[in-house]
Design an enzyme around this catalytic site. Structure first.
Site, PDB file in Angstrom:
ATOM      1  N   SER A  15      -4.761  -0.843 -16.088  1.00  0.00           N
ATOM      2  CA  SER A  15      -5.607  -0.191 -15.082  1.00  0.00           C
ATOM      3  C   SER A  15      -6.311   1.003 -15.706  1.00  0.00           C
ATOM      4  CB  SER A  15      -4.760   0.274 -13.885  1.00  0.00           C
ATOM      5  OG  SER A  15      -3.813   1.246 -14.300  1.00  0.00           O
ATOM      6  N   ASP A  36       1.043  -3.293 -21.452  1.00  0.00           N
ATOM      7  CA  ASP A  36       1.337  -2.487 -20.274  1.00  0.00           C
ATOM      8  C   ASP A  36       2.743  -2.820 -19.802  1.00  0.00           C
ATOM      9  OD1 ASP A  36      -0.893  -0.977 -18.192  1.00  0.00           O
ATOM     10  OD2 ASP A  36       1.129  -1.354 -17.430  1.00  0.00           O
ATOM     11  N   ASP A  59       7.049  -1.046 -23.215  1.00  0.00           N
ATOM     12  CA  ASP A  59       7.312   0.346 -22.889  1.00  0.00           C
ATOM     13  C   ASP A  59       7.049   1.136 -24.165  1.00  0.00           C
ATOM     14  OD1 ASP A  59       8.387   2.861 -22.464  1.00  0.00           O
ATOM     15  OD2 ASP A  59      10.363   2.155 -21.856  1.00  0.00           O
ATOM     16  N   ASN A  86      -3.152   4.644 -25.522  1.00  0.00           N
ATOM     17  CA  ASN A  86      -3.734   5.185 -24.293  1.00  0.00           C
ATOM     18  C   ASN A  86      -2.713   5.381 -23.177  1.00  0.00           C
ATOM     19  OD1 ASN A  86      -5.972   5.552 -22.165  1.00  0.00           O
ATOM     20  ND2 ASN A  86      -4.933   3.687 -21.469  1.00  0.00           N
ATOM     21  N   ALA A  87      -1.585   4.697 -23.223  1.00  0.00           N
ATOM     22  CA  ALA A  87      -0.629   4.729 -22.118  1.00  0.00           C
ATOM     23  C   ALA A  87      -0.179   6.150 -21.812  1.00  0.00           C
ATOM     24  CB  ALA A  87       0.582   3.860 -22.439  1.00  0.00           C
ATOM     25  N   GLY A  88      -0.051   6.440 -20.528  1.00  0.00           N
ATOM     26  CA  GLY A  88       0.396   7.772 -20.149  1.00  0.00           C
ATOM     27  C   GLY A  88       0.683   7.858 -18.662  1.00  0.00           C
ATOM     28  N   SER A 139      -6.396  15.010 -23.871  1.00  0.00           N
ATOM     29  CA  SER A 139      -6.928  15.562 -22.626  1.00  0.00           C
ATOM     30  C   SER A 139      -7.513  16.938 -22.901  1.00  0.00           C
ATOM     31  CB  SER A 139      -5.818  15.687 -21.573  1.00  0.00           C
ATOM     32  OG  SER A 139      -6.256  16.394 -20.435  1.00  0.00           O
ATOM     33  N   TYR A 152       2.595  18.248 -19.353  1.00  0.00           N
ATOM     34  CA  TYR A 152       1.447  17.390 -19.648  1.00  0.00           C
ATOM     35  C   TYR A 152       0.513  18.105 -20.619  1.00  0.00           C
ATOM     36  CZ  TYR A 152      -2.514  14.244 -18.892  1.00  0.00           C
ATOM     37  OH  TYR A 152      -3.558  13.348 -19.072  1.00  0.00           O
ATOM     38  N   LYS A 156      -0.203  16.858 -24.475  1.00  0.00           N
ATOM     39  CA  LYS A 156      -1.538  16.477 -24.928  1.00  0.00           C
ATOM     40  C   LYS A 156      -2.002  17.357 -26.093  1.00  0.00           C
ATOM     41  CE  LYS A 156      -2.221  13.025 -22.176  1.00  0.00           C
ATOM     42  NZ  LYS A 156      -2.277  11.641 -22.727  1.00  0.00           N
TER      43      LYS A 156
END
Length: 276
Positions: A15, A36, A59, A86-88, A139, A152, A156
């Site tokens: 997503s 994913d 995972d 990219n997973a987060g 980010s 977070y 990042k």
């Protein structure tokens, strides 16, 4: 077809930014392993993309899963050209005294260790090939405090520094490592709902768009477009770079908001060189 014949792994691809990037990579000619934890959305995306994509449930905080994920791409397509870590997720929230060590551990396991493991297991393949592009999702919160929850932001910042440090090592082998620093993007993660509806995302766009320099918040495809560029030969002289894609938010407040603030405090007077 800027990625014609290349093979990519995208984590968190079910997503949001990951899904938009998978679509853009396939549009540009790549084969994509859609990785994913959540099977339903990822499989629906793979069905949409057809033979150019495959699903792998992983995972990213598990080294066994990440190693197997990279092995799956190799067994299917024989190479690995692009690793998009990219997973987060949002991680621990709340005042610092309320954050537990378990909260701390899971936040860093996903946001930092997951990136580290993706880099680690992509590196030997890319080094052997003498080419490759590693892209990490960071980010603007990693560049300046006050944008996001404590952990977070710190995680990042670690991703940005890890990106730069690894780039210095892998340059000798023709492998590039960069990261993308998104601003506020219309994703379920940013909306605070894992299963955010289109209506909820539209409400988020309307609420936050008025405060942005360009009058809108970002769309996942804005980040996907940046990822395509970093993956392609068009960025062949770019490594160790933290690419900000935030619609100008990191530059400062929109000028009209600054103007409103200043005029509310005092009338604006223009001073001429002759003193009048």
């Amino acid at each position: 077809m800027r990625l014609d014949g290349q093979v990519a792994i995208i984590t968190g691809a079910g997503s949001g930014i990951g899904a938009a990037s998978a679509r853009r990579f396939v549009d540009e000619g790549a084969k994509v392993l859609v990785a994913d934890m959540h099977e339903v959305k990822a499989l629906a995306l793979v069905d949409e993309l057809g033979d150019a994509a495959a699903f792998f449930q992983a995972d990213v905080s598990s080294e066994d899963d990440v190693e197997a994920m990279v092995g799956e791409a190799l067994s299917r397509w024989g190479r690995l050209d692009i690793m998009f870590n990219n997973a987060g997720f949002g991680g621990a929230i709340g005042p610092v005294e309320t954050i537990t060590t378990d909260d701390f551990d899971i936040t860093f396991d996903v946001l930092v260790k997951g990136v580290f493991l993706g880099i680690k297991h992509a590196t030997p393949i890319m080094r052997e090939q003498g080419s490759g592009s590693i892209i990490n999702t960071a980010s603007v919160a990693g560049l300046q405090a006050g944008w996001s929850p404590h952990l977070y932001s710190v995680a990042k910042a670690a991703v940005i520094h890890l990106t730069k440090s690894v780039a210095l090592e892998l340059g000798d082998y023709g492998v590039r490592c960069n990261c993308i620093c998104p601003g506020i993007i219309a994703t379920p993660l940013a909306a605070g709902f894992a299963k955010a509806t289109d209506d909820q995302l539209d409400e988020m766009k309307a609420r936050f768009g008025r405060t942005q320099v360009l009058g809108r918040i970002g769309d996942p495809v804005d980040i996907a477009n940046a990822a395509v560029w970093l993956a392609s030969d068009e960025s062949s002289y770019v490594t160790g770079h933290a690419q900000v894609v935030d619609g100008g938010a990191f530059a400062g407040k929109p000028w009209n908001k600054q103007h409103e603030s200043m005029t509310a405090q005092r009338p604006i007077k223009l001073y001429r060189p002759d003193g009048r």
